[in-house]
Design a protein around this motif. Structure first.
Motif, PDB file in Angstrom:
ATOM      1  N   LEU A  78       0.687  -1.179   0.154  1.00  0.00           N
ATOM      2  CA  LEU A  78       0.109  -0.008  -0.083  1.00  0.00           C
ATOM      3  C   LEU A  78       1.059   1.292  -0.073  1.00  0.00           C
ATOM      4  CD1 LEU A  78      -2.798  -1.064   2.603  1.00  0.00           C
ATOM      5  CD2 LEU A  78      -2.809  -0.932   0.188  1.00  0.00           C
ATOM      6  N   THR A 108      -5.535  -3.498  -2.667  1.00  0.00           N
ATOM      7  CA  THR A 108      -5.940  -3.846  -1.461  1.00  0.00           C
ATOM      8  C   THR A 108      -4.845  -4.356  -0.588  1.00  0.00           C
ATOM      9  OG1 THR A 108      -7.078  -5.781  -1.944  1.00  0.00           O
ATOM     10  CG2 THR A 108      -8.403  -3.995  -1.622  1.00  0.00           C
ATOM     11  N   MET A 148      -7.356  -2.226   4.790  1.00  0.00           N
ATOM     12  CA  MET A 148      -7.957  -1.031   4.673  1.00  0.00           C
ATOM     13  C   MET A 148      -9.285  -0.545   5.420  1.00  0.00           C
ATOM     14  SD  MET A 148      -8.372  -0.354   0.631  1.00  0.00           S
ATOM     15  CE  MET A 148      -6.506  -0.309   0.388  1.00  0.00           C
ATOM     16  N   LYS A 170      -8.129   4.600   4.592  1.00  0.00           N
ATOM     17  CA  LYS A 170      -7.321   4.575   5.344  1.00  0.00           C
ATOM     18  C   LYS A 170      -6.589   3.202   5.412  1.00  0.00           C
ATOM     19  CE  LYS A 170      -9.066   6.085   9.540  1.00  0.00           C
ATOM     20  NZ  LYS A 170     -10.094   6.334  10.681  1.00  0.00           N
ATOM     21  N   LYS A 171      -5.256   3.196   5.207  1.00  0.00           N
ATOM     22  CA  LYS A 171      -4.533   2.087   5.127  1.00  0.00           C
ATOM     23  C   LYS A 171      -3.879   1.531   6.226  1.00  0.00           C
ATOM     24  CE  LYS A 171      -2.632   5.102   2.438  1.00  0.00           C
ATOM     25  NZ  LYS A 171      -1.596   5.823   1.758  1.00  0.00           N
ATOM     26  N   ARG A 172      -3.852   0.145   6.271  1.00  0.00           N
ATOM     27  CA  ARG A 172      -3.458  -0.334   7.770  1.00  0.00           C
ATOM     28  C   ARG A 172      -2.268  -1.382   7.346  1.00  0.00           C
ATOM     29  NH1 ARG A 172      -4.519   1.465  12.942  1.00  0.00           N
ATOM     30  NH2 ARG A 172      -3.842  -0.356  14.172  1.00  0.00           N
ATOM     31  N   TRP A 196      -1.193   2.832  11.238  1.00  0.00           N
ATOM     32  CA  TRP A 196      -1.686   3.237   9.645  1.00  0.00           C
ATOM     33  C   TRP A 196      -0.565   3.380   8.857  1.00  0.00           C
ATOM     34  CZ3 TRP A 196      -6.593   2.650   9.342  1.00  0.00           C
ATOM     35  CH2 TRP A 196      -7.536   2.901  10.203  1.00  0.00           C
TER      36      TRP A 196
END
Length: 753
Positions: free
Chosen positions: A241, A257, A285, A297-299, A306
């Motif tokens: 990501l 993703t 996300m 929001k990317k995790r 994050w």
């Protein structure tokens, strides 16, 4: 699982020898709710992909649990939960059961669950229809493609309709999609429409060039491009990501993703598809929808934090207002003022130099570096390659250290380094430094012959070569096992410029010796040690093979991205040995088309993934590697890896009890099977060893890493000869089997230390 809090700092330190690090894209605070000016979102849903729950391990189970726990923590009020394919590794019923035992325990009450199929969910040996039926029964989805409405927003899920890597989205499914888009637009004009599918749409997000849809790709894209409010979510490539190309806007918005299971990267870089630590990286996300924007929001699940800043998509969507376009960045990366590159002298070898330099910075992301080595004698570039900036690690290391392979011995090089970002912008400044490779090499050591009987002698042969123009001198020291007699334990040598010389020492065993003996050969230039190698000799055995005889037959890579100067593989067999591939086995990577003979250095340059842990394998080893085989042309999508390595005929006696020993390095996945079989001249067969996915097998459905296997063979009464067969079959894009140091005797084989 490894400790989340310390792993990446330790990894950076081990890999690069550094502890100080920085990131050009700082993650936003975990404590920040980012509710968008205190507005409550109208819709919240996580999206994850490529969970790859499998029967042979619990590692992905733990990653999935960690992801679910974190998503519940950061998004406590979910309206939907979406998984875009590859829930399982093979689509087995037991894998689905494991997936849903975790999902059903962790999911929030009242959440709308949406699942799509991935190509791995088909890889269970069932027909296409039966694989789809199993998916529907296990997921409780109404169809493999369907349309739902959640909190007033439209969710459209697609699924590939076959097991191919690139996926098939049929004309019928795409025509159905067109009708659903029309209905969604009519119901909520201009509002976001969320479309979910496993494979990327070709030529959209990062990774779609290699891993995107193939058949009907234009029809699929053209159907979506009429709706700028569409946001697609796709997985499959496992690309990280952090790269800004993971979101793409042209006619609509596309989002990659990543993967819960493991990281993968594009080819053509020094670190390869799977860099060190790739299996510890896990991402997903959370999507929050407001009345005028969608926030993604990317995790990092492996860091419980994050990834960078959220992506924000404004509504109503207008193509001329899109921010995340292909041409959105024209700013060059920049090296720090007065930055220098340097050669790490103690890591210089005959054919490589190791460089160290500070990272450049960029407004978005420094993706990689172009590194060139100019031969100052010839003026040619002997090395020209790209290396990732390690941007997928958190924290990103402040300095980088890379080996430059494929160089000429005894040669001075000018090294040039240029930074590149994700959009092809390059640094105007190039870092430069000079270094010289080593000139003296202990080319090879071997015993001839490698199998002797009492009273026979063998010759320990050491080949030395001077690649430089100046003369050199030194000595060879040989340490012999007890009860061996050497003519000399130490030999002095002199080599003129560019001279090659083979030194021989006669060695004779005493009558008391039986089994394996190991000599250690050490070469010195002057008094400085330049290298040490072991040489094995077998005494009074029925069969002995370590494949080192094939050293002179090794060739450079064909399909693998390994420098031509590294001679590391051959399909040529030792005398009397044969390799037989099934006539139904599709063609894949040339180096691994069935059993192959290779060095560990070459094998681990192709990929790591615990290949490097085969310590019992020395010199040349035999390898069956379905994982690497499938990396060229995806043969596993149409057939199975099936290859057999067969020994020469061995004289035996009826009712004889024999002992077979060999070094084994094996990883289990899916229905992949490996076995050793003794085949006798009277037609009888005896299974000596089997590895597969059953708990009753010799491997107990687990990996067998770096083990010396010892097995018994009972010769039938009528038999007078036999052959031994090592077969690897039922394998797709699975793991590997490497063997070495084969011994057969009528006495019990004692495993080496």
């Amino acid at each position: 699982m490894k400790s989340k809090s310390n792993f990446w700092v330790i990894l950076a330190a081990l890999t690069l020898g550094l502890t100080v690090s920085f990131s050009s894209a700082q993650a936003f605070s975990e404590s920040s709710s980012l509710v968008n000016n205190n507005r409550k979102p109208e819709l919240v849903f996580p999206v994850i992909s490529d969970v790859h729950i499998d029967n042979s391990s619990t590692i992905d189970d733990e990653k999935f649990k960690a992801a679910m726990n974190q998503l519940n923590k950061v998004a406590p009020d979910q309206d939907a939960f979406v998984v875009v394919g590859d829930l399982t590794d093979y689509g087995y019923e037991t894998e689905y059961d494991k997936f849903f035992s975790i999902y059903n325990e962790k999911k929030q009450d009242g959440v709308n669950s949406l699942f799509t199929m991935g190509n791995h969910d088909y890889w269970n040996g069932l027909s296409i229809k039966d694989a789809q039926t199993r998916f529907l029964e296990k997921t409780a989805m109404e169809s493999i493609y369907y349309h739902k409405k959640v909190n007033g927003y439209h969710f459209i899920a697609l699924s590939p309709e076959d097991s191919t890597t690139h996926g098939l989205y049929t004309v019928d499914q795409i025509n159905w999609l067109k009708k659903q888009l029309e209905a969604a637009e009519k119901d909520n004009p201009g509002e976001p429409i969320f479309v979910f599918l496993h494979q990327h749409i070709k030529d959209t997000v990062y990774g779609s060039d290699l891993w995107g849809t193939q058949e009907n790709k234009e029809l699929l894209y053209d159907t979506l491009k009429e709706y700028p409010q569409v946001i697609t979510f796709s997985g499959h490539s496992h690309y990280p990501l952090e790269d800004p190309r993971t979101i793409h806007q042209k006619d609509f918005t596309s989002v990659g993703t990543s993967s819960v299971s493991y990281l993968e990267l594009e080819p053509g870089k020094l670190q390869g598809f799977h860099p060190q630590g790739y299996r510890d990286i896990s991402q997903g996300m959370v999507v929050e929808v407001y009345n005028n924007e969608v926030m993604i929001k990317k995790r990092d699940f492996h860091k419980d934090n994050w990834v960078g800043d959220p992506w924000v998509i404004k509504y109503p969507a207008k193509k001329n207002k899109f921010n995340y376009t292909e041409d959105r960045d024209h700013i060059n990366p920049v090296f720090p003022t007065k930055a220098d590159a340097s050669i790490i002298e103690e890591k210089s070898t005959l054919r490589s130099l190791t460089i160290e330099f500070p990272q450049a910075t960029d407004n978005l992301l420094v993706h990689s570096y172009q590194i060139k080595a100019k031969n100052l004698k010839s003026g040619e570039y002997d090395a020209d390659f790209k290396a990732f900036s390690n941007f997928y690690y958190d924290p990103i290391p402040k300095k980088l250290e890379f080996p430059i392979n494929g160089l000429q011995p005894g040669t001075t090089y000018e090294i040039e380094i240029q930074a590149l970002d994700s959009f092809g912008n390059t640094s105007k400044t190039k870092l430069k430094t000079e270094g010289t490779t080593k000139a003296l090499e202990m080319v090879s050591t071997q015993a001839s012959p490698t199998l002797v009987t009492n009273g026979e002698s063998t010759s320990i042969q050491v080949k030395m070569k001077n690649y430089g123009s100046k003369g050199v001198n030194g000595k060879i020291k040989i340490d012999a096992p007890t009860d061996w007699t050497l003519v000399n334990h130490e030999i002095a040598y002199e080599l003129t410029g560019y001279e090659e010389k083979t030194l021989n020492v006669k060695a004779t065993p005493s009558e008391a010796i039986s089994g394996a003996s190991e000599f250690t050969v050490t070469a010195y230039e002057g008094e400085q040690k330049i290298g040490s190698k072991d040489v094995q000799v077998l005494v009074n055995m029925m069969l002995g093979q370590n494949f080192d005889y094939l050293q002179s037959s090794l060739k450079p890579a064909v399909n693998e991205d390994i420098p031509d100067s590294i001679l590391g593989w051959t399909s040529e067999t030792p005398n009397g040995w044969t390799i037989t591939n099934s006539s139904h086995m599709p063609a894949g990577t040339i180096e691994w088309q069935g059993w192959s003979f290779t060095t560990k250095d070459f094998w681990t340059k192709a990929d790591t993934q615990e290949r490097e842990d085969f310590d019992l394998g020395q010199g040349v080893i035999a390898v069956a590697d379905p994982d690497e085989w499938d990396d060229n042309g995806s043969p596993a999508s149409t057939g199975y890896f099936d290859s057999t390595l067969t020994s020469p005929s061995i004289k035996v006696k009826g009712d004889q009890n024999l002992s077979l020993g060999f070094a084994s390095h094996y990883k289990q996945e899916g229905i992949q099977t490996a076995e050793v079989t003794a085949v006798f001249d009277n037609g009888e067969k005896q299974q000596v060893l089997i590895y597969d996915n059953k708990s009753t097998s010799d491997n107990g459905n687990s990996h067998v890493l770096n083990k010396y296997e010892v097995k018994s063979i009972n010769v039938p009464e009528e038999a007078s000869s036999m052959k031994l067969k090592w077969r690897m079959y039922n394998a797709k894009n699975n793991w590997f089997w490497a063997i070495d140091d084969i011994r057969l005797d009528d006495q019990m084989i004692v495993p080496p230390n």
